[in-house]
Enzyme design. Structure first.
Site: not given
Ligand code: GLA
Length: 731
Positions: A369-370, A479, A481, A551
């Site tokens: 992820d991020d 993913k 975003d 989330d």
């Molecule tokens: C959003 C997404 C999360 C995650 C964060 C990362 O809030 O919904 O699932 O990927 O960003 O910054």
């Protein structure tokens, strides 16, 4: 034939699965709505036409009071049920279109010109839309100023929906400004409906609201240049007394990812007018002579089988004709995602431990992820700097990808391609790429600005930056975003008289990005995401196969979010993960069984620190994944029956029945344990009443009719937030 034109009565009939939609060309060449509901014959139904209101309405232009028209008082547009409401002609209902000509008048008098039936459904330039079906196009024109409107209708024999849109064109000599350009109008003959909508916020998306329709307008909208968690571009009209299982329900869902509006207007003749499309707040569009403007498509579902029937129509329509067909038939990846286990704090070793924790359990994809790029150690930097942070991942992504692959799993990566951080090399080099009005300080949202995707050069940058990483690495899942909202809608690329085109041009820009990244990488599975599930709309589903639902991963709160989301969207569209306890959003603890059962009602995965997993934890996950695979086809392709409403009581229930009614699965959830609580029977729905079914968990065989009418006496574990699952097999 799905679409028929009856010459003798000048009536169009659209017959889709379980529905008929009919309208005629009347003696004023006005397109008059006649019927929308359960399938009927093609008899002359024009007797249900204009009701002759008592209002004092201006006459239709050109009508002579004593010229022998056989209409009595019915000579005003306002008296007829409309196919499309236009303005400036004495029709005071919510118009779908309003123009301004060079001379400053705002009149469009749209009359019938002709029609075509198209065996192949045309796409919309640069915008997503439903595929397949049979399409009718009706041409309307203002005979004074040449302004035109083409109405598109598509029907399907495998889904009880109609897809509609309007294309407006400037056939005159001067420039026309579109002040409003909605996609459709539909008039129902009665006002006694409830309006059901999906509202929410971050981590509380798509909660259900049901309020009475009334005289005047019930309106929902977004002004955020995205569809948003606040209100989904969905509205249902539920006949008074209609329930989840029975009664007339109409649903509308816009295939659109920018600012929208949907309205239900109770009229003084007791009709209910439904209309909407692109939000006309902060909108105009300049149409030069000869130019046309295509509006987004709306999907309208009708069912006499209640709210559940309306939802099943949407699910069929989206699975068969909307969701990117490249992935729609495929099994969904089962993911371990790094976000809640590592947030921004990781290095290659830590990621390997997370992967090793679940390797061999059946979890088949690791998503980083991020936090992997630029200097991204918090949400306040680096968006736009799409190069690997070698302080965390020395040598790049190669080592972790090789490790993931060596454990028999696929590698996925998070991006947020539409954004730019104030603290980024990109912003330092190209501050003009950010959406920001001149002479003002920007107003960042989640510490970031948005890229001006109305500009081609900015889109080129984003496409090249993302595609470079995807080409250079073996990435099989993305993913995507989107965590911000536009505030200062202004673009360097637009002339002052076109700045109000911004919100729609942003949508066109983002669709272009989707096309050029998603379609340029046909082997990658793309998942949408937006600060949780904010941008959960049919337009995203046209390109992506699944969207992160919220989330909020707490099982209790997810019952409501997934229940609401299922109003329009199929289970296959929702990503749902098992996360840690206490839950990171609510601090609530629920059992791993409950978290698994709720998260397995969609495209599933895990989002917790698996690096410390014991053999026992691994065994639990392995068993959950096996159980998921047993019902996966059913979940993805079956008919959903919402059996218990978490907004109405202490239970939640989803029953999914295969199309051939040979198998079914029920997940039931009880919020709170009760001492000496009342008797409960879990509802069972959707089975063949004449078929015998064996339920493994109860080791019992009964007739479908018995299961459905008696229900199941549940034996929930004596704890809060408990689930039970049942599998039905025809025998
Ligand atoms: C959003 C997404 C999360 C995650 C964060 C990362 O809030 O919904 O699932 O990927 O960003 O910054």
């Amino acid at each position: 034939m799905a679409i028929t034109y009856q010459e003798s009565t000048k009536t169009f009939f659209l017959d889709g699965k379980g529905l008929t939609y009919a309208f005629c060309v009347n003696d004023f060449d006005y397109l008059e709505h006649l019927y929308f509901g359960k399938t009927i014959g093609h008899d002359d139904i024009r007797y249900v036409r204009g009701c002759g209101g008592t209002d004092n309405n201006p006459k239709i232009p050109g009508v002579k009071m004593e010229n022998g028209y056989n209409y009595g008082a019915i000579d005003c547009y306002q008296y007829f049920a409309p196919e499309i409401v236009f303005s400036g002609t004495g029709d005071y209902r919510e118009p779908a279109v309003q123009i301004r000509t060079e001379q400053g008048d705002r009149i469009s008098d749209l009359l019938y010109e002709g029609y075509e039936i198209l065996p192949q459904k045309p796409g919309i330039n640069g915008m997503p839309s439903m595929r397949d079906g049979e399409t009718l196009v009706v041409h309307l024109k203002d005979r004074v100023n040449g302004f035109g409107c083409d109405l598109y209708y598509t029907v399907y024999d495998d889904a009880g929906v109609i897809a509609r849109r309007a294309v407006y064109s400037n056939g005159g000599a001067g420039t026309v400004m579109l002040n409003r350009a909605y996609s459709f109008s539909v008039a129902l003959p009665e006002i006694d409906y409830d309006v059901l909508t999906l509202h929410g916020a971050w981590a509380a998306e798509r909660h259900v609201q049901r309020i009475p329709a009334h005289y005047g307008v019930v309106s929902i909208d977004s002004k955020r240049t995205t569809s948003s968690a606040s209100l989904n571009p969905f509205m249902a009209l539920v006949k008074k007394g209609a329930t989840e299982d029975a009664g007339d329900v109409y649903g509308v869902n816009l295939i659109y990812s920018s600012s929208f509006v949907l309205k239900a207007e109770g009229l003084n003749d007791d009709r209910l007018l439904l209309t909407g499309g692109i939000n006309d707040f902060d909108f105009t569009w300049k149409l030069l002579p000869g130019a046309y403007f295509e509006t987004p498509e709306v999907v309208i579902s009708y069912s006499s089988d209640g709210i559940g029937g309306m939802s099943r129509n949407f699910h069929d329509a989206y699975r068969n004709h909307l969701i990117n067909p490249r992935y729609v038939g495929k099994k969904r990846p089962i993911v371990i995602n790094s976000w809640e286990s590592a947030y921004f704090n990781f290095n290659t070793e830590r990621l390997k431990q997370i992967v090793d924790g679940v390797a061999g359990t059946g979890v088949d994809t690791f998503v980083l992820d991020d936090g992997w790029y630029g200097n991204r150690n918090s949400e306040f930097s680096s968006l736009g700097d799409w190069w690997v942070d070698e302080k965390k991942l020395p040598g790049g992504l190669g080592e972790i990808i090789a490790h993931v692959n060596s454990r028999g799993m696929k590698f996925g990566l998070w991006f947020e391609p539409e954004m730019i951080s104030p603290d980024s090399d990109l912003f330092r080099t190209h501050p003009d790429y950010a959406i920001m009005a001149p002479g003002r300080e920007g107003s960042p949202c989640r510490g970031q600005y948005m890229l001006d995707l109305t500009r081609e050069d900015v889109r080129d940058f984003a496409v090249n930056a993302v595609n470079k990483i995807l080409k250079e690495n073996h990435i099989e899942y993305v993913k995507w975003d989107y965590n911000s909202n536009v505030s200062q809608s202004w673009s360097l690329g637009l002339a002052p008289d076109q700045q109000m085109e911004f919100a729609h041009r942003y949508a066109l820009g983002v669709y272009d990005l989707f096309e050029r990244i998603v379609n340029a990488n046909p082997d990658i599975f793309f998942e949408g995401c937006s600060a949780g599930g904010a941008r959960f709309d049919p337009a995203v589903l046209y390109y992506f196969s699944q969207i992160w639902t919220s989330d909020d991963t707490d099982a209790e709160e997810r019952t409501k979010i997934q229940y609401g989301t299922s109003m329009a969207y199929p289970l296959m569209a929702m990503t749902c993960h098992v996360s840690a306890v206490p839950n990171h959003q609510t601090r609530r603890s629920t059992s791993i069984a409950t978290r698994g059962d709720i998260a397995h009602l969609g495209g599933t995965g895990y989002e917790l620190d698996t690096s410390a997993f014991t053999d026992e934890d691994r065994e639990t996950v392995r068993k959950q994944v096996d159980k998921y695979h047993e019902v996966e086809d059913l979940l993805l392709w079956g008919d959903l029956y919402r059996t218990e409403d978490p907004f109405a009581g202490g239970y939640f229930g989803f029953m999914i029945v295969s199309k051939d009614k040979q198998s079914a699965h029920l997940t039931a959830y009880k919020r709170l344990a009760e001492c000496n609580g009342p008797i409960k029977r879990l509802k069972v729905r959707g089975l063949d009443p004449k078929q015998m079914y064996y339920v493994k968990e109860l080791d019992m065989t009964m007739l479908g009719a018995t299961w459905m009418n008696v229900g199941i006496k549940p034996n929930f574990p004596f704890e809060d937030f408990a689930t039970l699952t049942f599998t039905f097999k025809a025998v």
